[in-house]
Design a protein around this motif. Sequence first.
Motif, short mmCIF file in Angstrom:
data_model
loop_
_atom_site.label_atom_id
_atom_site.label_comp_id
_atom_site.label_asym_id
_atom_site.label_seq_id
_atom_site.Cartn_x
_atom_site.Cartn_y
_atom_site.Cartn_z
N MET A 324 0.84 -1.19 0.00
CA MET A 324 0.00 0.00 0.00
C MET A 324 0.87 1.24 0.00
SD MET A 324 -2.67 1.25 2.95
CE MET A 324 -1.37 1.35 4.17
N GLU A 325 0.42 2.26 -0.70
CA GLU A 325 1.12 3.55 -0.70
C GLU A 325 0.09 4.66 -0.55
OE1 GLU A 325 4.75 5.24 -3.26
OE2 GLU A 325 2.86 5.25 -4.40
N ILE A 326 0.41 5.63 0.30
CA ILE A 326 -0.47 6.78 0.55
C ILE A 326 0.35 8.04 0.36
CG2 ILE A 326 -1.92 7.98 2.23
CD1 ILE A 326 -2.19 5.26 3.69
N GLN A 327 -0.20 9.00 -0.37
CA GLN A 327 0.44 10.31 -0.54
C GLN A 327 -0.60 11.38 -0.26
OE1 GLN A 327 3.23 10.85 -3.95
NE2 GLN A 327 2.58 8.81 -4.57
N SER A 351 -6.07 12.97 -1.61
CA SER A 351 -5.19 11.87 -1.23
C SER A 351 -5.03 10.92 -2.41
CB SER A 351 -5.77 11.10 -0.03
OG SER A 351 -5.95 11.96 1.08
N ARG A 352 -3.83 10.46 -2.60
CA ARG A 352 -3.57 9.46 -3.64
C ARG A 352 -3.20 8.15 -2.95
NH1 ARG A 352 -1.61 14.25 -5.80
NH2 ARG A 352 -2.40 14.75 -7.88
N CYS A 353 -3.93 7.10 -3.29
CA CYS A 353 -3.73 5.81 -2.62
C CYS A 353 -3.60 4.70 -3.67
CB CYS A 353 -4.91 5.49 -1.71
SG CYS A 353 -5.22 6.74 -0.43
N ARG A 354 -2.72 3.77 -3.39
CA ARG A 354 -2.56 2.58 -4.21
C ARG A 354 -2.51 1.36 -3.30
NH1 ARG A 354 2.82 3.23 -7.31
NH2 ARG A 354 2.25 1.13 -8.03
N VAL A 355 -3.19 0.32 -3.70
CA VAL A 355 -3.19 -0.93 -2.95
C VAL A 355 -2.99 -2.08 -3.93
CG1 VAL A 355 -4.43 -2.45 -1.35
CG2 VAL A 355 -4.78 0.03 -1.24
N GLU A 356 -2.08 -3.00 -3.59
CA GLU A 356 -1.85 -4.17 -4.42
C GLU A 356 -1.88 -5.42 -3.56
OE1 GLU A 356 1.74 -4.06 -6.67
OE2 GLU A 356 1.24 -2.21 -7.73
N ARG A 357 -2.25 -6.53 -4.20
CA ARG A 357 -2.14 -7.85 -3.58
C ARG A 357 -1.45 -8.77 -4.58
NH1 ARG A 357 -7.32 -10.29 -3.55
NH2 ARG A 357 -6.61 -11.22 -5.50
N ASP A 358 -0.26 -9.21 -4.22
CA ASP A 358 0.51 -10.11 -5.09
C ASP A 358 0.65 -9.55 -6.50
OD1 ASP A 358 0.82 -11.97 -3.03
OD2 ASP A 358 -1.10 -12.91 -3.48
N GLN A 368 -9.05 5.75 -0.03
CA GLN A 368 -8.99 7.19 -0.34
C GLN A 368 -10.11 7.94 0.36
OE1 GLN A 368 -8.80 7.99 -4.53
NE2 GLN A 368 -9.07 10.19 -4.28
N GLN A 369 -11.29 7.36 0.37
CA GLN A 369 -12.42 8.02 1.03
C GLN A 369 -12.23 8.09 2.55
OE1 GLN A 369 -15.87 5.89 -0.35
NE2 GLN A 369 -16.06 7.17 -2.19
N GLN A 370 -11.53 7.11 3.11
CA GLN A 370 -11.26 7.17 4.54
C GLN A 370 -10.50 8.44 4.89
OE1 GLN A 370 -11.71 5.10 7.35
NE2 GLN A 370 -13.29 4.02 6.21
N PHE A 371 -9.59 8.84 4.02
CA PHE A 371 -8.83 10.06 4.27
C PHE A 371 -9.62 11.31 3.88
CE2 PHE A 371 -5.15 7.14 4.21
CZ PHE A 371 -4.54 7.55 5.38
N GLU A 372 -10.17 11.33 2.67
CA GLU A 372 -10.80 12.55 2.17
C GLU A 372 -12.15 12.82 2.82
OE1 GLU A 372 -8.69 12.40 -2.24
OE2 GLU A 372 -10.88 12.32 -2.07
N LEU A 373 -13.00 11.81 2.92
CA LEU A 373 -14.32 12.00 3.54
C LEU A 373 -14.27 11.76 5.04
CD1 LEU A 373 -16.60 10.20 0.91
CD2 LEU A 373 -15.91 12.61 1.02
N GLY A 374 -13.43 10.78 5.44
CA GLY A 374 -13.36 10.47 6.86
C GLY A 374 -12.52 11.46 7.64
N MET A 412 3.71 7.51 2.78
CA MET A 412 4.05 6.27 3.48
C MET A 412 3.75 5.10 2.55
SD MET A 412 1.58 3.88 4.58
CE MET A 412 2.27 3.33 6.11
N ALA A 413 4.52 4.06 2.70
CA ALA A 413 4.29 2.82 1.94
C ALA A 413 4.64 1.66 2.85
CB ALA A 413 5.12 2.78 0.66
N CYS A 414 3.91 0.58 2.72
CA CYS A 414 4.20 -0.57 3.56
C CYS A 414 3.74 -1.86 2.88
CB CYS A 414 3.55 -0.44 4.93
SG CYS A 414 1.75 -0.53 4.92
N THR A 415 4.30 -2.96 3.29
CA THR A 415 3.89 -4.27 2.83
C THR A 415 3.71 -5.17 4.04
OG1 THR A 415 4.46 -6.17 1.43
CG2 THR A 415 6.29 -5.07 2.52
N TRP A 416 2.77 -6.08 3.92
CA TRP A 416 2.55 -7.02 5.02
C TRP A 416 1.99 -8.34 4.47
CZ3 TRP A 416 -0.68 -3.03 3.82
CH2 TRP A 416 -2.02 -3.32 3.59
N GLY A 417 2.13 -9.37 5.24
CA GLY A 417 1.63 -10.69 4.87
C GLY A 417 2.32 -11.74 5.71
#
Length: 583
Positions: A324-327, A351-358, A368-374, A412-417
Amino acid sequence: MQPIDTEALELAAWHDFVRRLSHQLAGLWPAMEALLGERYEVFVKLAVEQAGKLGLTHAASVARYVDLCFVWGPAFQDKAGFEWALEALSRAGEFEWLSVHQLVQRSLLELQRLPGSKVEPQALTAADAALLNEFEVLGRQGAMLAAIAQALPRAACDLEAMELRLLEADGDNATGPQEYRLENNGWQRAKIALPAALLVDANRPLPALIAVLSPLKGQGRAAKLQLRARSHAVCAADIHPALSFSGPLARWDWAGHETRAVSWPVLAREQPAALPGPGCVIAEESSPELYKLELAVCGLRDEGAALGSMQTLVYAWPAAQWWMEIQRARPDPTQPQALLPGARAWARGISRCRVERDGEAQDSVALQQQFELGLDGAVADGLQKLALAWEQTTGLSDARLGVSLGLLVGKMACTWGWRLGAGGLNGRALMRLVALIEMEACIARLEFGGELMLADSRTRINLLCSGQAALQQRIQHEVAGPALSEALLSGVVSWSFAFELSLEPIANDAGCLLQQAGPLTGALVGEAGLRPNSRGGSGWEWFIGLRIEAVTASLQWTDPLLGQTQQLVPLLPAMTLLDWSMG
């Protein structure tokens, strides 16, 4: 009705066994009965007692030991030259049937080596078989009444070694498992090496837990577990070794030569869809699917320690690796947004957000809405409360408020699994998290203004609060050790930005002058970072709290006629501007 005396019945059953054993041995070894004469019954009784002292409790084990006393003499294991017998019996408490079996097999070898032996090996073999046929269905001393008819193993049947391994992915475009890694040139996906094969033998026992990572249905090829077994000896080629693998929905069985090399897919447990969407909760510890692996043999060998039957649990965790990456743009402190005069809406950021899985992009709208609307929506509501509170300050007119405020801004960017631990297949998987946080938890500049009427004085008042709290951290939790919570909770940032006051008198006919007489109290305080999911379940959520500690000024005004007067004047009440979390 008298209660049944179970203890007395058990004792009677055991005495009956000893009586039957004495009669059976007399028929098998008539010469011994004739030789002992009146001492025969005492000889058998003492041999039975000796068996109990050695840890033999099963009726068939006791019978076989007493039979050997007819061959070698009473308490033969304590005599010189019978050290092998004492060694075999030393394990009787834990491996009773194996100890007695090896005691008989070694006795047969010794009889073959002894020149001119009075007992032929064939005679011992025949006597041993007869005793087994007669007494193997009996139970143990003290539990004879609950005996269940079950044939005891007689022939050597044991494993020499076993190997468990994960197989490489096969088929078209089978790249195998990969994970995201933070390299010098940014985030890259790299192949994960398969864990080393797990070897099991007399010196390396089977672990109680086997860990496997496998994709969920529709997310890739299931992991394939392979077992290879090498037998030391087999009682029946179509029965042993017997392998079974069972899970919540099915059971698979293999026997005999099939267990030399067999493989099967292992599926992870289906997980409920994460709410409110991908990336909103990170490092969520999903549940593994549980399977039972059993490999059965008789557990007998003619000499040496037996490997025996084995069983273990296989935990299959989801193999998905997330990134995931958030800007979020930082505000320009030189361009504050004017909220007063006149109620004005707060201009929310982007907010610019990217999410990937594999490697596959996921829907990031919810994040994105969590940041902008939330978050930004909650900030807008909080600032409206602040503007209203300032506008309602006693004696204030021409209220002005300009705000430059950024919360959780930057990148911020992070990976988990899930990742296998240092032991590979041996041991639990761990939740891996690698994150690079280059953010500001809070960048604030709040400029309050207006004209304050106090007594007969008129004064331009300016209230300023500014500050910056960095949230910069690199987290690398990739091996077992300190808990992930230690790294994340240590990164929570808190701040307290004090208010500053300046006063500018406005000339009036009364000639009153307002001045600051003491320190100003009050601050903009808050905390932000990642914390455990507050809405139930596992994982970590972004949170931020922001509030005003009451702002009070110690003011003094000077009247040409009345002199000096001092007073504590409240400028802003204590209030919560924001209490937000993602989750």
